[in-house]
Design a protein around this motif. Structure first.
Motif, PDB file in Angstrom:
ATOM      1  N   GLY A  13       0.798  -1.217   0.000  1.00  0.00           N
ATOM      2  CA  GLY A  13       0.000   0.000   0.000  1.00  0.00           C
ATOM      3  C   GLY A  13       0.833   1.271   0.000  1.00  0.00           C
ATOM      4  O   GLY A  13       1.888   1.343   0.640  1.00  0.00           O
ATOM      5  N   MET A  14       0.356   2.278  -0.701  1.00  0.00           N
ATOM      6  CA  MET A  14       1.067   3.548  -0.783  1.00  0.00           C
ATOM      7  C   MET A  14       1.015   4.307   0.538  1.00  0.00           C
ATOM      8  O   MET A  14       2.037   4.790   1.038  1.00  0.00           O
ATOM      9  N   LEU A  15      -0.202   4.442   1.111  1.00  0.00           N
ATOM     10  CA  LEU A  15      -0.352   5.219   2.332  1.00  0.00           C
ATOM     11  C   LEU A  15       0.427   4.591   3.489  1.00  0.00           C
ATOM     12  O   LEU A  15       1.018   5.298   4.309  1.00  0.00           O
ATOM     13  N   GLU A  16       0.442   3.270   3.524  1.00  0.00           N
ATOM     14  CA  GLU A  16       1.195   2.574   4.565  1.00  0.00           C
ATOM     15  C   GLU A  16       2.686   2.900   4.482  1.00  0.00           C
ATOM     16  O   GLU A  16       3.355   3.079   5.514  1.00  0.00           O
ATOM     17  N   GLN A  17       3.215   2.979   3.278  1.00  0.00           N
ATOM     18  CA  GLN A  17       4.632   3.282   3.126  1.00  0.00           C
ATOM     19  C   GLN A  17       4.940   4.740   3.485  1.00  0.00           C
ATOM     20  O   GLN A  17       6.019   5.036   4.007  1.00  0.00           O
ATOM     21  N   ILE A  18       3.994   5.626   3.242  1.00  0.00           N
ATOM     22  CA  ILE A  18       4.162   7.015   3.693  1.00  0.00           C
ATOM     23  C   ILE A  18       4.266   7.051   5.214  1.00  0.00           C
ATOM     24  O   ILE A  18       5.143   7.713   5.781  1.00  0.00           O
ATOM     25  N   ALA A  19       3.381   6.321   5.878  1.00  0.00           N
ATOM     26  CA  ALA A  19       3.440   6.243   7.346  1.00  0.00           C
ATOM     27  C   ALA A  19       4.710   5.535   7.801  1.00  0.00           C
ATOM     28  O   ALA A  19       5.319   5.909   8.810  1.00  0.00           O
ATOM     29  N   GLY A  20       5.125   4.503   7.042  1.00  0.00           N
ATOM     30  CA  GLY A  20       6.333   3.767   7.393  1.00  0.00           C
ATOM     31  C   GLY A  20       7.579   4.619   7.344  1.00  0.00           C
ATOM     32  O   GLY A  20       8.481   4.474   8.183  1.00  0.00           O
ATOM     33  N   GLU A  21       7.650   5.517   6.366  1.00  0.00           N
ATOM     34  CA  GLU A  21       8.786   6.442   6.297  1.00  0.00           C
ATOM     35  C   GLU A  21       8.858   7.292   7.565  1.00  0.00           C
ATOM     36  O   GLU A  21       9.936   7.477   8.145  1.00  0.00           O
ATOM     37  N   ALA A  22       7.719   7.814   7.971  1.00  0.00           N
ATOM     38  CA  ALA A  22       7.684   8.649   9.171  1.00  0.00           C
ATOM     39  C   ALA A  22       8.044   7.833  10.415  1.00  0.00           C
ATOM     40  O   ALA A  22       8.670   8.353  11.347  1.00  0.00           O
ATOM     41  N   ALA A  23       7.685   6.552  10.411  1.00  0.00           N
ATOM     42  CA  ALA A  23       7.939   5.715  11.584  1.00  0.00           C
ATOM     43  C   ALA A  23       9.421   5.600  11.895  1.00  0.00           C
ATOM     44  O   ALA A  23       9.818   5.517  13.066  1.00  0.00           O
ATOM     45  N   VAL A  24      10.252   5.591  10.846  1.00  0.00           N
ATOM     46  CA  VAL A  24      11.694   5.432  11.058  1.00  0.00           C
ATOM     47  C   VAL A  24      12.265   6.572  11.894  1.00  0.00           C
ATOM     48  O   VAL A  24      13.265   6.401  12.591  1.00  0.00           O
ATOM     49  N   ASP A  25      11.622   7.718  11.865  1.00  0.00           N
ATOM     50  CA  ASP A  25      12.097   8.873  12.632  1.00  0.00           C
ATOM     51  C   ASP A  25      11.529   8.916  14.054  1.00  0.00           C
ATOM     52  O   ASP A  25      11.713   9.902  14.762  1.00  0.00           O
ATOM     53  N   THR A  26      10.843   7.855  14.464  1.00  0.00           N
ATOM     54  CA  THR A  26      10.328   7.793  15.834  1.00  0.00           C
ATOM     55  C   THR A  26      11.483   7.912  16.824  1.00  0.00           C
ATOM     56  O   THR A  26      12.462   7.166  16.734  1.00  0.00           O
ATOM     57  N   PRO A  27      11.405   8.829  17.779  1.00  0.00           N
ATOM     58  CA  PRO A  27      12.532   9.029  18.707  1.00  0.00           C
ATOM     59  C   PRO A  27      12.727   7.838  19.639  1.00  0.00           C
ATOM     60  O   PRO A  27      11.775   7.110  19.953  1.00  0.00           O
TER      61      PRO A  27
END
Length: 398
Positions: A270-284
């Motif tokens: 899914g496209m939207l899931e990968q957008i969220a996944g990118e942001a997840a990598v920056d989780t502190p």
């Protein structure tokens, strides 16, 4: 009338979900059901993931590349290289959940009739995935008495044949919570090199290691690059089970090239899931520190309560968020269903997963139950009080 397939008949039911109708009926009767049966965390998903979804402004909800978007694979590379995996985006195939990573790994590396060795108890869906791919699971028992440590390498060698092609481990383990040591991982490395086997490493719970213990991936072991496939997911790490986003990682170019053909056949994640996944990598890091502290507390509450019950034994897990406990009962399947159908304490009951579904060996785990400590500590304590009262009156107590 037309008949269903033999494969459909052989496909095992989920031990995690098969009691759901009984839980639903208990709720209709007005009972409060404490769900310890499934690894659905109640921890909040990182705000960065949610913000990425809310702030998305795309005009077309489009296909993504079959291997995953380059931007997401680049972010994943950042995450894994911080862990010392030394990979590039070309070593990653983005999948629809960790489940698809496992099925693509199996279909890529094993032929119908090939054998895969799995220490048991193991994640129940490995049986289902193997059934889908016509692969034979060769289980080797681990034991509750030593906390479900990796079986001796000699036990692996007893079941290796000319059809053996792979070993699967889940580390930290689902369902037992056992965390494999560096010595155990080195022993597996030597075994895989000796017999030229693939090593599939399910690392869904990598972030959840307790008491200062170290996580060791086969990606950290020199000389094993052509043998290792890592299967991963955002589900547990970021409390995002509904995202259905995972990945397959390997440095074996032939595996990537072949696995991509299976990925192309299902089009894309899914496209939207990968957008969220990118942001997840920056989780502190502070997010994971708080989560680990919370799960450590919940584990301690659960294990102490279980071992305080008459006739119950539960080893203290080093990771994940599960325990397998041994109960003084005749049959775990009957007991877990009885809890939902016939028992309540203060109009409350507990839903658990019979451990029999996490074994492949017939008759194994009949007096064991898996529980997920995914509820807050107050609810866990209430669930344990309810469970203790149930064990006092269960007709099949032994």
């Amino acid at each position: 009338m037309p008949q269903i397939s033999h494969k459909g008949e052989q496909m095992p039911a989920s031990p995690i979900r098969k009691l759901t109708p009984f839980a639903d009926n208990a709720k209709l009767q007005g009972k409060k059901v404490f769900h310890l049966n499934i690894g659905q965390p109640d921890i909040e998903t990182p705000q960065g993931m949610l913000d990425a979804i809310h702030n998305s402004t795309f005009k077309v909800w489009a296909y993504t590349p079959s291997e995953g978007t380059l931007s997401y694979r680049q972010k994943l590379t950042e995450y894994y290289n911080k862990l010392g995996y030394n990979i590039t985006p070309q070593n990653i195939i983005v999948t629809t959940g960790g489940s698809e990573a496992i099925t693509i790994a199996m279909m890529t590396c094993l032929n119908p009739g090939d054998e895969v060795i799995i220490p048991e108890p193991f994640y129940a869906n490995y049986n289902g995935f193997a059934c889908q791919s016509d692969i034979v699971v060769k289980p080797i028992l681990s034991y509750i008495e030593n906390g479900f440590a990796l079986p001796e390498i000699s036990e692996f060698e007893k079941v290796i044949t000319n059809k053996t092609k792979a070993i699967i481990i889940c580390n930290p383990n689902n369902p037992t919570g056992y965390l494999y040591s560096k010595e155990e991982m080195e022993a597996l490395k030597a075994l895989c090199l000796k017999y030229d086997l693939f090593l599939f490493s399910d690392e869904a719970y990598r972030e959840f290691c307790y008491d200062g213990r170290e996580f060791i991936s086969p990606m950290h072991l020199d000389g094993l690059d052509e043998n290792v496939l890592v299967m991963d997911t955002v589900s547990k790490r970021y409390s995002a089970c509904g995202a259905r986003l995972g990945c397959l990682i390997t440095k074996n170019e032939a595996v990537i090239k072949t696995g991509l053909k299976f990925a192309q056949a299902r089009l894309s994640a899914g496209m939207l899931e990968q957008i969220a996944g990118e942001a997840a990598v920056d989780t502190p890091d502070i997010y994971f520190e708080a989560v680990n502290k919370e799960y450590t507390h919940r584990r301690d509450v659960l294990v102490k309560a279980l071992n305080g019950m008459d006739g119950v034994y539960c080893p203290n897990p080093g990771g994940a968020f599960y325990v397998v406990a041994k109960f003084p009962i005749d049959n775990a399947d009957k007991f877990c269903q009885w809890m939902l159908e016939e028992f309540s304490y203060n109009n409350q009951t507990v839903m658990m997963a019979p451990a029999t579904g996490f074994y492949s060996t017939p008759g194994a785990g009949t007096n064991e139950v898996r529980m997920a400590y995914v509820l807050n500590s107050d609810d866990l304590q209430s669930a344990m009080t309810c469970l203790e009262e149930a064990l006092k009156v269960y007709p099949g107590r032994v």
